[in-house]
Design a protein around this motif. Structure first.
Motif, PDB file in Angstrom:
ATOM      1  N   THR A 124       0.834  -1.199   0.000  1.00  0.00           N
ATOM      2  CA  THR A 124       0.000   0.000   0.000  1.00  0.00           C
ATOM      3  C   THR A 124       0.868   1.247   0.000  1.00  0.00           C
ATOM      4  O   THR A 124       2.017   1.230   0.443  1.00  0.00           O
ATOM      5  N   ALA A 128      -2.909   4.255   4.308  1.00  0.00           N
ATOM      6  CA  ALA A 128      -3.805   3.117   4.072  1.00  0.00           C
ATOM      7  C   ALA A 128      -4.305   2.538   5.395  1.00  0.00           C
ATOM      8  O   ALA A 128      -3.673   2.697   6.439  1.00  0.00           O
ATOM      9  N   SER A 145       4.065  -1.240   3.488  1.00  0.00           N
ATOM     10  CA  SER A 145       3.200  -0.063   3.470  1.00  0.00           C
ATOM     11  C   SER A 145       3.998   1.214   3.640  1.00  0.00           C
ATOM     12  O   SER A 145       5.138   1.211   4.111  1.00  0.00           O
ATOM     13  N   VAL A 149       0.111   4.748   7.962  1.00  0.00           N
ATOM     14  CA  VAL A 149      -0.841   3.652   7.765  1.00  0.00           C
ATOM     15  C   VAL A 149      -1.316   3.108   9.111  1.00  0.00           C
ATOM     16  O   VAL A 149      -0.683   3.304  10.149  1.00  0.00           O
ATOM     17  N   ILE A 151      -2.484  -0.659  10.566  1.00  0.00           N
ATOM     18  CA  ILE A 151      -2.531  -2.090  10.269  1.00  0.00           C
ATOM     19  C   ILE A 151      -3.013  -2.805  11.519  1.00  0.00           C
ATOM     20  O   ILE A 151      -2.350  -2.776  12.554  1.00  0.00           O
ATOM     21  N   ALA A 166       6.131  -0.984   7.754  1.00  0.00           N
ATOM     22  CA  ALA A 166       5.380   0.257   7.602  1.00  0.00           C
ATOM     23  C   ALA A 166       6.315   1.437   7.793  1.00  0.00           C
ATOM     24  O   ALA A 166       7.309   1.360   8.513  1.00  0.00           O
TER      25      ALA A 166
END
Length: 228
Positions: A124, A128, A145, A149, A151, A166
């Protein structure tokens, strides 16, 4: 709307509506086409469709589109790919030759399975939201990612690369990273990792940088010494 059909063995794309906005596709089976399997423009909807063995992305959707209850397997590029603001819900991607799911910024991905893809499982851009997904046995990272983000509730296991990666200002919570080839969970500056389990990975259990919050996690049996 296009619904209830099979498209196979074309010398180009299976169904190309990439220049059409607000398009709705449902209950299609698209296989063994030389180009993309299914493609829609902005604000499209693809539901209960399957894309198998196509020569490019299995399913590709424009900005702010939704892909729901779909399957994409053994395509030559990504299984499912969306532009900015894409929504991918309850989809399964397996055995694609590149990434399983590949989304631009501001994506929303939930309830998906990404398994045995030759690239990364789920990719992503920034900002996201990824929730309640299973990412298993991919050749790259399980989840990769960008910054900002979130998650949550995602299981990343037995991927050849790391489990969950991330960027800065990420929020990773209630996730599991098990048996991955690299670091279990890795986040950038100013991130939070909470309530996660990281076990038996080939790198660090949890790897953080500056000004991060790490709380209530369970890590053991990882190869490196940091948060192992």
């Amino acid at each position: 709307m296009v619904r209830n059909g099979t498209i196979r063995n074309w010398g180009a794309h299976g169904l190309d509506a990439s220049l059409v906005s607000n398009c709705r596709l449902t209950d299609l089976r698209v296989a063994s086409n030389a180009g993309k399997g299914i493609s829609v423009g902005a604000n499209g909807s693809i539901e209960t469709c399957g894309a198998t063995g196509n020569g490019d992305n299995g399913i590709q959707a424009g900005a702010n589109s939704t892909v729901r209850n779909c399957q994409a397997a053994q395509n030559a590029d990504a299984g499912v790919s969306t532009d900015t603001g894409g929504n991918i819900i309850d989809c399964a991607v397996q055995g694609n030759q590149q990434d399983g799911i590949d989304c631009a910024a501001d994506a929303r991905i939930s309830g998906c399975i990404a398994r045995q893809n030759a690239g990364r499982g789920i990719v992503t851009g920034d900002r996201a939201l990824l929730a309640n997904c299973a990412v298993e046995s991919n050749q790259g990272r399980g989840v990769s990612s960008g910054a900002g983000v979130a998650i949550h509730g995602t299981h990343s296991a037995n991927n050849s690369g790391g489990g969950v990666f991330a960027g800065a200002a990420a929020d990773v919570s209630d996730c599991q990273a098990t048996g991955n080839g690299g670091t279990g969970i890795s986040v950038g500056d100013g991130s939070t990792v909470a309530g996660c389990s990281s076990q038996g990975n080939g790198g660090d259990g949890i790897l953080v940088t500056t000004e991060c919050k790490v709380a209530g996690n369970n890590t053991h049996g990882n190869t490196s010494v940091l948060f192992s």
